[in-house]
Motif scaffolding. Structure first.
Motif, PDB file in Angstrom:
ATOM      1  N   UNK A   1       0.895  -1.305   0.102  1.00  0.00           N
ATOM      2  CA  UNK A   1       0.328   0.137   0.133  1.00  0.00           C
ATOM      3  C   UNK A   1       0.725   1.303   0.136  1.00  0.00           C
ATOM      4  N   UNK A   2       0.659   2.575   0.026  1.00  0.00           N
ATOM      5  CA  UNK A   2       0.968   3.266  -0.216  1.00  0.00           C
ATOM      6  C   UNK A   2       1.504   4.437   1.549  1.00  0.00           C
ATOM      7  N   UNK A   3       2.199   4.470   1.669  1.00  0.00           N
ATOM      8  CA  UNK A   3       3.006   5.476   2.719  1.00  0.00           C
ATOM      9  C   UNK A   3       2.311   6.870   2.944  1.00  0.00           C
ATOM     10  N   UNK A   4       0.810   6.630   3.804  1.00  0.00           N
ATOM     11  CA  UNK A   4       0.294   7.540   3.438  1.00  0.00           C
ATOM     12  C   UNK A   4       1.173   8.862   5.186  1.00  0.00           C
ATOM     13  N   UNK A   5       2.250   8.708   5.888  1.00  0.00           N
ATOM     14  CA  UNK A   5       3.349   8.568   6.170  1.00  0.00           C
ATOM     15  C   UNK A   5       3.785   9.910   5.752  1.00  0.00           C
ATOM     16  N   UNK A   6       3.710   9.494   3.927  1.00  0.00           N
ATOM     17  CA  UNK A   6       5.169   9.928   3.676  1.00  0.00           C
ATOM     18  C   UNK A   6       5.780  11.027   3.977  1.00  0.00           C
ATOM     19  N   UNK A   7       7.178  12.432   4.093  1.00  0.00           N
ATOM     20  CA  UNK A   7       6.432  13.389   4.097  1.00  0.00           C
ATOM     21  C   UNK A   7       6.008  13.787   2.581  1.00  0.00           C
ATOM     22  N   UNK A   8       6.155  13.892   1.475  1.00  0.00           N
ATOM     23  CA  UNK A   8       5.766  13.658   0.306  1.00  0.00           C
ATOM     24  C   UNK A   8       4.570  13.402  -0.265  1.00  0.00           C
ATOM     25  N   UNK A   9       3.816  12.793   0.329  1.00  0.00           N
ATOM     26  CA  UNK A   9       2.265  11.922   0.352  1.00  0.00           C
ATOM     27  C   UNK A   9       1.029  13.041  -0.059  1.00  0.00           C
ATOM     28  N   UNK A  10       1.351  13.881   0.056  1.00  0.00           N
ATOM     29  CA  UNK A  10       0.513  14.597  -0.408  1.00  0.00           C
ATOM     30  C   UNK A  10       0.922  15.009  -1.964  1.00  0.00           C
ATOM     31  N   UNK A  11       2.519  15.283  -2.469  1.00  0.00           N
ATOM     32  CA  UNK A  11       2.523  15.912  -3.785  1.00  0.00           C
ATOM     33  C   UNK A  11       2.227  14.979  -4.321  1.00  0.00           C
ATOM     34  N   UNK A  12       2.972  13.550  -3.775  1.00  0.00           N
ATOM     35  CA  UNK A  12       2.349  12.316  -4.721  1.00  0.00           C
ATOM     36  C   UNK A  12       1.026  11.445  -4.783  1.00  0.00           C
ATOM     37  N   UNK A  13       0.359  12.228  -4.221  1.00  0.00           N
ATOM     38  CA  UNK A  13      -0.732  12.606  -4.330  1.00  0.00           C
ATOM     39  C   UNK A  13      -1.362  13.061  -5.717  1.00  0.00           C
ATOM     40  N   UNK A  14      -0.771  14.107  -5.174  1.00  0.00           N
ATOM     41  CA  UNK A  14      -1.450  15.519  -6.811  1.00  0.00           C
ATOM     42  C   UNK A  14      -1.045  14.881  -7.389  1.00  0.00           C
ATOM     43  N   UNK A  15       0.505  14.441  -8.461  1.00  0.00           N
ATOM     44  CA  UNK A  15       0.988  14.146  -9.239  1.00  0.00           C
ATOM     45  C   UNK A  15       0.521  12.958  -9.311  1.00  0.00           C
ATOM     46  N   UNK A  16       0.107  11.921  -8.880  1.00  0.00           N
ATOM     47  CA  UNK A  16      -1.046  10.311  -9.450  1.00  0.00           C
ATOM     48  C   UNK A  16      -2.195  11.371 -10.282  1.00  0.00           C
ATOM     49  N   UNK A  17      -2.954  12.288  -9.689  1.00  0.00           N
ATOM     50  CA  UNK A  17      -4.417  12.460 -10.078  1.00  0.00           C
ATOM     51  C   UNK A  17      -4.096  12.800 -11.324  1.00  0.00           C
ATOM     52  N   UNK A  18      -3.085  13.912 -11.531  1.00  0.00           N
ATOM     53  CA  UNK A  18      -3.234  13.891 -12.591  1.00  0.00           C
ATOM     54  C   UNK A  18      -2.954  13.156 -14.287  1.00  0.00           C
ATOM     55  N   UNK A  19      -2.110  12.416 -13.456  1.00  0.00           N
ATOM     56  CA  UNK A  19      -1.752  10.583 -14.648  1.00  0.00           C
ATOM     57  C   UNK A  19      -3.230   9.914 -15.038  1.00  0.00           C
ATOM     58  N   UNK A  20      -3.941   9.789 -16.006  1.00  0.00           N
ATOM     59  CA  UNK A  20      -4.944   9.121 -17.355  1.00  0.00           C
ATOM     60  C   UNK A  20      -5.088   7.573 -15.960  1.00  0.00           C
ATOM     61  N   UNK A  21      -5.689   7.640 -15.800  1.00  0.00           N
ATOM     62  CA  UNK A  21      -6.547   6.056 -15.590  1.00  0.00           C
ATOM     63  C   UNK A  21      -5.327   4.547 -16.577  1.00  0.00           C
ATOM     64  N   UNK A  22      -4.900   3.412 -16.017  1.00  0.00           N
ATOM     65  CA  UNK A  22      -4.157   2.825 -16.729  1.00  0.00           C
ATOM     66  C   UNK A  22      -4.761   1.486 -17.212  1.00  0.00           C
ATOM     67  N   UNK A  23      -4.315   1.283 -18.553  1.00  0.00           N
ATOM     68  CA  UNK A  23      -5.290   0.684 -19.227  1.00  0.00           C
ATOM     69  C   UNK A  23      -5.863  -0.283 -18.328  1.00  0.00           C
ATOM     70  N   UNK A  24      -5.654  -1.249 -18.428  1.00  0.00           N
ATOM     71  CA  UNK A  24      -6.028  -1.975 -16.845  1.00  0.00           C
ATOM     72  C   UNK A  24      -6.341  -2.224 -15.593  1.00  0.00           C
TER      73      UNK A  24
END
Length: 109
Positions: A71-94
């Motif tokens: 699972x994702x480490x929600x306690x990572x110092x950059x978790x909010x940054x990562x979440x924002x970046x991942x939200x910008x990516x399209x959904x995977x085909x599979x």
């Protein structure tokens, strides 16, 4: 977090396969065997990507019998940054839902 730590964290996430892994994990916790189907890769190849993500502390593991659930480490110092970046990516085909529909979803519980 200093410059070197941030560089290492961002480098670990800056690979297309690892970004896909993180995108999948942003939806739900998964087992390596599910990634083998989703990414059409071997278990050893995926394990190498997971090792790098774990070293950067982007992901956490939970043992369930002989299975390891990631699972994702929600306690990572950059978790909010990562979440924002991942939200910008399209959904995977599979998707995990496509695995279920194809009868390829593994029950790792």
């Amino acid at each position: 977090m200093d410059y070197k730590q941030m560089e290492q964290s961002l480098k670990a996430a800056s690979d297309e396969t690892r970004m896909l892994i993180l995108k999948y994990l942003s939806k739900e916790a998964l087992c390596i065997c599910e990634f083998t189907e989703l990414l059409d890769m071997s278990q050893p190849a995926i394990s190498q990507h997971m090792r790098k993500l774990k070293q950067a502390e982007w992901i956490c593991e939970e043992k369930r019998g002989r299975w390891t659930i990631w699972s994702l480490n929600e306690k990572h110092e950059l978790f909010e940054v990562l979440s924002t970046l991942l939200a910008m990516l399209p959904e995977p085909e599979r998707t995990v839902e496509s695995l279920v529909a194809e009868g390829k979803k593994v029950n790792c519980n």
